[in-house]
Scaffold this active site. Sequence first.
Site, PDB file in Angstrom:
ATOM      1  N   LYS A 207       0.829  -1.378   0.372  1.00  0.00           N
ATOM      2  CA  LYS A 207       0.097   0.458   0.062  1.00  0.00           C
ATOM      3  C   LYS A 207       1.123   1.646  -0.190  1.00  0.00           C
ATOM      4  O   LYS A 207       0.470   2.048  -0.361  1.00  0.00           O
ATOM      5  CB  LYS A 207      -1.133   0.084   1.257  1.00  0.00           C
ATOM      6  N   GLY A 268      -4.795  -1.591   5.119  1.00  0.00           N
ATOM      7  CA  GLY A 268      -4.151  -2.725   4.561  1.00  0.00           C
ATOM      8  C   GLY A 268      -4.635  -4.328   5.195  1.00  0.00           C
ATOM      9  O   GLY A 268      -5.052  -5.410   3.932  1.00  0.00           O
ATOM     10  N   ARG A 269      -5.257  -4.268   5.797  1.00  0.00           N
ATOM     11  CA  ARG A 269      -5.575  -5.619   6.793  1.00  0.00           C
ATOM     12  C   ARG A 269      -7.823  -6.490   6.061  1.00  0.00           C
ATOM     13  O   ARG A 269      -8.245  -7.055   6.146  1.00  0.00           O
ATOM     14  CB  ARG A 269      -5.509  -5.785   8.053  1.00  0.00           C
ATOM     15  N   HIS A 385      -4.036 -32.558  18.309  1.00  0.00           N
ATOM     16  CA  HIS A 385      -2.678 -33.092  18.733  1.00  0.00           C
ATOM     17  C   HIS A 385      -1.582 -31.854  19.444  1.00  0.00           C
ATOM     18  O   HIS A 385      -0.516 -32.362  19.647  1.00  0.00           O
ATOM     19  CB  HIS A 385      -2.035 -33.435  17.751  1.00  0.00           C
ATOM     20  N   LYS A 513      10.061   0.117  13.769  1.00  0.00           N
ATOM     21  CA  LYS A 513      10.211   0.077  12.604  1.00  0.00           C
ATOM     22  C   LYS A 513      11.690   0.962  12.830  1.00  0.00           C
ATOM     23  O   LYS A 513      12.577   1.073  11.825  1.00  0.00           O
ATOM     24  CB  LYS A 513       9.354   0.431  11.855  1.00  0.00           C
TER      25      LYS A 513
HETATM   26  O1  F6P Z   1       3.651  -2.877   9.558  1.00  0.00           O
HETATM   27  C1  F6P Z   1       2.152  -2.723   9.865  1.00  0.00           C
HETATM   28  C2  F6P Z   1       1.617  -2.519   8.090  1.00  0.00           C
HETATM   29  O2  F6P Z   1       1.514  -1.886   7.561  1.00  0.00           O
HETATM   30  C3  F6P Z   1       1.078  -3.582   8.062  1.00  0.00           C
HETATM   31  O3  F6P Z   1      -0.609  -2.346   8.554  1.00  0.00           O
HETATM   32  C4  F6P Z   1       0.572  -3.382   6.845  1.00  0.00           C
HETATM   33  O4  F6P Z   1      -0.748  -4.250   5.939  1.00  0.00           O
HETATM   34  C5  F6P Z   1       1.152  -4.076   6.179  1.00  0.00           C
HETATM   35  O5  F6P Z   1       2.627  -3.266   7.075  1.00  0.00           O
HETATM   36  C6  F6P Z   1       1.983  -4.506   4.699  1.00  0.00           C
HETATM   37  O6  F6P Z   1       2.390  -2.575   4.272  1.00  0.00           O
HETATM   38  P1  F6P Z   1       2.312  -2.694   2.777  1.00  0.00           P
HETATM   39  O7  F6P Z   1       0.800  -2.354   2.237  1.00  0.00           O
HETATM   40  O8  F6P Z   1       2.526  -0.479   2.992  1.00  0.00           O
HETATM   41  O9  F6P Z   1       3.682  -2.506   2.042  1.00  0.00           O
END
Ligand code: F6P
Length: 553
Positions: A207, A268-269, A385, A513
């Site tokens: 994204k 993103g999610r 299991h 990060k």
């Molecule tokens: O670090 C978390 C995050 O920002 C998520 O929310 C996102 O899905 C993922 O990293 C990947 O981000 P991108 O699609 O911008 O690479």
Amino acid sequence: MFDPLESLSQADLPAVWERLAQIAEAQGELNIRAQFDRDPERISRFTREAVGLKLDFSRHAITPESWTALIDLASTAEVPQAVTQMLSGAAINHTEGRKVLHCALRGGTNKSLEESVLVAEVRERLAALVNSVLRGERTGFSGEAFTDVVNIGIGGSDLGPAMVSEALTPYHQHLKVHFVSNVDPSHMVNTLAQLNPATTLFIIASKTFTTLETLANAKAAQGWLQAAAGSEQSLSDHFVAVSSNVAKAEEFGVDVDSIYPMWDWVGGRYSLWSAIGLPIAIAVGWENFNQLCEGAGAMDEHFASAPLSDNLPVILSLLEIWSVNMLGAQSHAVLPYDQNLCQLPAFLQQLTMESNGKQVDRSGKPLGRASCPVVWGAAGTNGQHSFHQLLHQGTQPVPADFIVPMQSHNPLADQHTHLVTNCMAQARALLFGKSLQQAAQELSDAGYSDEAVQALAPHKVLPGNRPSLTISYDKTSPYRLGALIALYEHKVFVSSVIWGLNAFDQWGVELGKQIGVEIYNEIEKRRSGIPGDAAFDPSTEALLNQLLASEQI
Ligand code: F6P
């Protein structure tokens, strides 16, 4: 920072929370089994169905009284008003000033949104790409048709597409899809080892197009292809990018015609319905991808229109709230009895924990109560299991969601019957358990001495009375899966409204990060003999020195 959800009038919420607490206290540890004897209507009272998904929540520790109070909680929190705000495009992700419009990606309950036009344009381009790849019209540098697609992305740009692609294995066309997410070079190297560069298409899915892992892996893919193709060959047909940062994708070297946009109003999610779903569409074909979106769209309609007490996402959320805030549950197990859904727990981990793993409310004040539980799980029967021991005899009750299709895509002798039987058996064992008396009786029936019976019986006791619910349906088809995913997406939103938090940001992931960049830069300096200027804590220093020392060997 304007918050559209500030307009919700939740003033009476504290009183409803208080009433719930009183009910929970008076109830103590509810004997769930006894509720079935007391109330012959319990199954129908606590079963609902929508979009082909049947939700039986009669095994949760609720009574008609607590359930009425929980519905009151959702109503007092103005959940329906919050849903309307989301669907109409209010910027409810207020800490980032963004709308939340993943529903617009799958038809949308509000067709007049300006965003719907953008969605339609990109979908048309995507359909054309998918068809040309599947028909072998888009080819690589050798002119051969693509046989493999590698999606390079992480988090929301990986988990959803990877989970769905695997879940829909029975619908796969002829291309194989692979997913590389980890910056650990082994992930890329192991994947490439199976592939032919001439027939491999890469999707760079990010994204932001700034994510370290994805950019590092995309560079590695470029290098691998170039080494195989020779420097005179153009590799542009081998790369497709999906991003809301089109400029960055272009800068990276992807042809503008091969960049498929997404937008800041898709988290993103929540993005597998957007161009991020491209690997799914290539795997299963455009029509099946459409079906997936339509199933989600049908769940959106249900979510937007069903009364609270019949509304599946609302019900899932209220059970979560009851378990976490009134019964003290700290984790939540997701147990799909469908091998093809084996990645669902990992997908739901990000969806749920990145959304609701928050400690402050929408105005930045401490929540004052627990929020998101830890979500975990695995496909049944494998989990039985490994960790089911804890579910049955551990010291903490873990509410469990059993997810089970009634039909298999792969009828093989009576194995599917065994699978479903195991699902039923686990839910029943969690509820009924085994008493000390039963355990002792079994041992003495097996011929153990009285002394051995006394010593062993306590180890064989399962307290039972452990809450679970079942989501059952016909078959894991694209449509049904779309509905199932949307069900959980909306559940997460409802819980966030009741807890009063923002489910759509993820500031908590940023610090790690930043520190990662600081440490990396410091390592680079020390490697090149420049005295480092950052001093880290002793533990970090020790690891850092260990890494540098290992390079001297
Ligand atoms: O670090 C978390 C995050 O920002 C998520 O929310 C996102 O899905 C993922 O990293 C990947 O981000 P991108 O699609 O911008 O690479």
